[in-house]
Write a protein that holds these residues in place. Structure first.
Motif, PDB file in Angstrom:
ATOM      1  N   ILE A  26     -57.542 -25.845 -13.796  1.00  0.00           N
ATOM      2  CA  ILE A  26     -57.050 -27.176 -13.419  1.00  0.00           C
ATOM      3  C   ILE A  26     -58.068 -28.244 -13.806  1.00  0.00           C
ATOM      4  O   ILE A  26     -57.710 -29.296 -14.363  1.00  0.00           O
ATOM      5  CB  ILE A  26     -56.744 -27.233 -11.909  1.00  0.00           C
ATOM      6  CG1 ILE A  26     -55.565 -26.300 -11.582  1.00  0.00           C
ATOM      7  CG2 ILE A  26     -56.429 -28.665 -11.471  1.00  0.00           C
ATOM      8  CD1 ILE A  26     -55.308 -26.146 -10.094  1.00  0.00           C
ATOM      9  N   LEU A  27     -59.340 -27.973 -13.526  1.00  0.00           N
ATOM     10  CA  LEU A  27     -60.392 -28.925 -13.880  1.00  0.00           C
ATOM     11  C   LEU A  27     -60.513 -29.068 -15.389  1.00  0.00           C
ATOM     12  O   LEU A  27     -60.678 -30.177 -15.920  1.00  0.00           O
ATOM     13  CB  LEU A  27     -61.728 -28.459 -13.286  1.00  0.00           C
ATOM     14  CG  LEU A  27     -62.919 -29.406 -13.447  1.00  0.00           C
ATOM     15  CD1 LEU A  27     -62.624 -30.751 -12.795  1.00  0.00           C
ATOM     16  CD2 LEU A  27     -64.177 -28.781 -12.841  1.00  0.00           C
ATOM     17  N   GLU A  46     -58.667 -16.468  -8.637  1.00  0.00           N
ATOM     18  CA  GLU A  46     -58.726 -17.710  -7.858  1.00  0.00           C
ATOM     19  C   GLU A  46     -59.692 -18.709  -8.494  1.00  0.00           C
ATOM     20  O   GLU A  46     -59.390 -19.899  -8.619  1.00  0.00           O
ATOM     21  CB  GLU A  46     -59.148 -17.416  -6.408  1.00  0.00           C
ATOM     22  CG  GLU A  46     -58.154 -16.600  -5.612  1.00  0.00           C
ATOM     23  CD  GLU A  46     -58.278 -15.107  -5.876  1.00  0.00           C
ATOM     24  OE1 GLU A  46     -59.171 -14.705  -6.667  1.00  0.00           O
ATOM     25  OE2 GLU A  46     -57.463 -14.333  -5.316  1.00  0.00           O
ATOM     26  N   GLY A  47     -60.839 -18.201  -8.888  1.00  0.00           N
ATOM     27  CA  GLY A  47     -61.812 -19.072  -9.549  1.00  0.00           C
ATOM     28  C   GLY A  47     -61.298 -19.557 -10.902  1.00  0.00           C
ATOM     29  O   GLY A  47     -61.523 -20.709 -11.290  1.00  0.00           O
ATOM     30  N   THR A  71     -67.092 -16.227 -11.486  1.00  0.00           N
ATOM     31  CA  THR A  71     -65.803 -15.525 -11.500  1.00  0.00           C
ATOM     32  C   THR A  71     -65.856 -14.207 -12.255  1.00  0.00           C
ATOM     33  O   THR A  71     -64.874 -13.458 -12.272  1.00  0.00           O
ATOM     34  CB  THR A  71     -64.714 -16.411 -12.150  1.00  0.00           C
ATOM     35  OG1 THR A  71     -65.088 -16.706 -13.501  1.00  0.00           O
ATOM     36  CG2 THR A  71     -64.521 -17.700 -11.367  1.00  0.00           C
ATOM     37  N   SER A 108     -53.860 -17.246 -14.910  1.00  0.00           N
ATOM     38  CA  SER A 108     -54.408 -17.124 -13.557  1.00  0.00           C
ATOM     39  C   SER A 108     -53.305 -17.156 -12.503  1.00  0.00           C
ATOM     40  O   SER A 108     -53.413 -16.470 -11.467  1.00  0.00           O
ATOM     41  CB  SER A 108     -55.423 -18.239 -13.292  1.00  0.00           C
ATOM     42  OG  SER A 108     -54.809 -19.513 -13.344  1.00  0.00           O
ATOM     43  N   LEU A 155     -58.227 -20.150 -11.644  1.00  0.00           N
ATOM     44  CA  LEU A 155     -57.217 -21.182 -11.385  1.00  0.00           C
ATOM     45  C   LEU A 155     -57.864 -22.537 -11.154  1.00  0.00           C
ATOM     46  O   LEU A 155     -57.434 -23.554 -11.715  1.00  0.00           O
ATOM     47  CB  LEU A 155     -56.371 -20.780 -10.172  1.00  0.00           C
ATOM     48  CG  LEU A 155     -55.253 -21.744  -9.765  1.00  0.00           C
ATOM     49  CD1 LEU A 155     -54.241 -21.885 -10.891  1.00  0.00           C
ATOM     50  CD2 LEU A 155     -54.569 -21.254  -8.487  1.00  0.00           C
ATOM     51  N   ILE A 156     -58.925 -22.569 -10.357  1.00  0.00           N
ATOM     52  CA  ILE A 156     -59.613 -23.831 -10.069  1.00  0.00           C
ATOM     53  C   ILE A 156     -60.237 -24.406 -11.336  1.00  0.00           C
ATOM     54  O   ILE A 156     -60.103 -25.604 -11.638  1.00  0.00           O
ATOM     55  CB  ILE A 156     -60.684 -23.613  -8.982  1.00  0.00           C
ATOM     56  CG1 ILE A 156     -60.024 -23.225  -7.665  1.00  0.00           C
ATOM     57  CG2 ILE A 156     -61.528 -24.880  -8.806  1.00  0.00           C
ATOM     58  CD1 ILE A 156     -61.003 -22.817  -6.585  1.00  0.00           C
ATOM     59  N   LEU A 157     -60.926 -23.554 -12.107  1.00  0.00           N
ATOM     60  CA  LEU A 157     -61.561 -24.018 -13.344  1.00  0.00           C
ATOM     61  C   LEU A 157     -60.524 -24.465 -14.372  1.00  0.00           C
ATOM     62  O   LEU A 157     -60.757 -25.418 -15.124  1.00  0.00           O
ATOM     63  CB  LEU A 157     -62.424 -22.903 -13.939  1.00  0.00           C
ATOM     64  CG  LEU A 157     -63.783 -22.672 -13.278  1.00  0.00           C
ATOM     65  CD1 LEU A 157     -64.439 -21.426 -13.843  1.00  0.00           C
ATOM     66  CD2 LEU A 157     -64.694 -23.877 -13.474  1.00  0.00           C
ATOM     67  N   GLY A 165     -69.175 -21.468 -13.696  1.00  0.00           N
ATOM     68  CA  GLY A 165     -67.912 -20.881 -13.241  1.00  0.00           C
ATOM     69  C   GLY A 165     -67.658 -19.517 -13.827  1.00  0.00           C
ATOM     70  O   GLY A 165     -67.141 -18.618 -13.143  1.00  0.00           O
ATOM     71  N   LEU A 198     -54.729 -21.320 -17.152  1.00  0.00           N
ATOM     72  CA  LEU A 198     -53.984 -21.721 -15.953  1.00  0.00           C
ATOM     73  C   LEU A 198     -52.745 -20.841 -15.755  1.00  0.00           C
ATOM     74  O   LEU A 198     -52.486 -20.338 -14.652  1.00  0.00           O
ATOM     75  CB  LEU A 198     -53.570 -23.193 -16.066  1.00  0.00           C
ATOM     76  CG  LEU A 198     -52.759 -23.777 -14.909  1.00  0.00           C
ATOM     77  CD1 LEU A 198     -53.559 -23.730 -13.613  1.00  0.00           C
ATOM     78  CD2 LEU A 198     -52.328 -25.210 -15.226  1.00  0.00           C
TER      79      LEU A 198
END
Length: 296
Positions: free
Chosen positions: A120-121, A113-114, A33, A162, A116-118, A29, A159
């Motif tokens: 959350i995970l 955007e990337g 990103t 982002s 944000l996804i990472l 990731g 988070l």
């Protein structure tokens, strides 16, 4: 006891595999990103994975049964794991600070955007691992929990950043939050390291507990003095007690009196759930063979 140790092993194993798996995801990731913050956290998590793996191994070895050479068993290996992990986490925190502080002067805008996804995970995976280890009582698990809590706080920072960066061009928020949560973890680990180091030098694990035990013994009928009382811990959770007590008699005990005194002592100490106890009973004015040794 055996079931408790197995549960501790399972919790550490869960944290290890979650951390290793997510570290791989972080490297991928971070590359996708173009985020130096995520890549730095990936390196930090790699160090965490090595620390947790060593803690898992030491915790497992610490469950070996006592033998003629290691008469108390191997439980102090778990304490060694806590010491190693504290030092690794302090080194990791210093490294993160060395990377984040210079970035304050020259912040870089990543692919939000990337991130944000990472993020959350990352919060989900590390949060579950923290939840698992929070059920443990050993110092090893507590120190590992700080490892993972640092990651949770780090991903919460990512988070928040982002989300904010979706609407504002403020890349400096990333290093600012990184410095903040790293300092928070750093000072808490220093406190845990101090506790662990004291236990290594066989300091009393809890001064108030030490005094409560003394008062419990002195409250037993016919006991008027307690000396050479020593309390130390095998691993921060299982404590060992030795003490000499003087009873208010000038003649030998008969078997019935001796048995009653032993039972009274056992009843008084039961509430403290000590792993090992050794109590020597001395008669009034009897010479203590340890009198010329340690003065306490």
């Amino acid at each position: 006891m055996h079931q408790h140790k197995n549960e501790s092993n399972k919790r550490i194993a869960t944290a290890f595999f979650l951390n290793v798996g997510f570290t791989i995801i972080e490297f991928i990731g971070g590359w996708l990103t173009n985020s130096t913050a995520i890549m730095a956290d990936a390196v930090h998590d790699l160090g965490d994975s090595l620390s947790i793996g060593s803690a898992w191994l030491l915790n497992h070895l610490g469950q070996k049964s006592a033998n003629s050479e290691f008469t108390y068993g191997y439980q102090r290996l778990s304490l060694l794991g806590a010491l190693i992990n504290s030092l690794v986490l302090i080194a990791g925190s210093i490294w993160v600070l060395s990377e984040a502080i210079p970035r304050l002067a020259d912040p870089v805008m990543p692919a939000t955007e990337g991130m944000l996804i990472l993020a959350i995970l990352g919060v989900t995976v590390n949060g579950f691992a923290v939840y698992r280890l929070s059920k443990g009582n050993t110092l090893n698990e507590k120190v590992l929990n700080w490892h993972l809590l640092e990651d949770v706080l780090g991903w919460l920072a990512v988070l928040v950043v982002s989300i904010v960066l979706q609407f504002a061009d403020w890349p400096i928020l990333d290093p600012l939050l990184s410095v903040g949560f790293t300092l928070f973890i750093f000072f808490n680990v220093i406190r845990n390291l101090k506790t662990t180091a004291k236990l290594f030098f066989q300091a009393v694990p809890d001064k108030k507990l030490h005094e409560r035990i003394r008062h419990s013994l002195l409250n037993i009928d016919n006991i008027f003095e307690v000396h050479h009382q020593h309390l130390w811990s095998l691993d921060g959770e299982h404590h060992v007690l030795t003490a000499h007590i003087i009873i208010n008699q000038n003649k030998d005990f008969n078997l019935k009196e001796y048995s009653a005194m032993k039972q009274s002592i056992a009843n008084a100490l039961e509430q403290y759930q000590l792993a090992h106890t050794t109590i020597e009973i001395e008669l009034n004015q009897e010479f203590c063979r340890d009198q010329s040794k340690l003065p306490f």
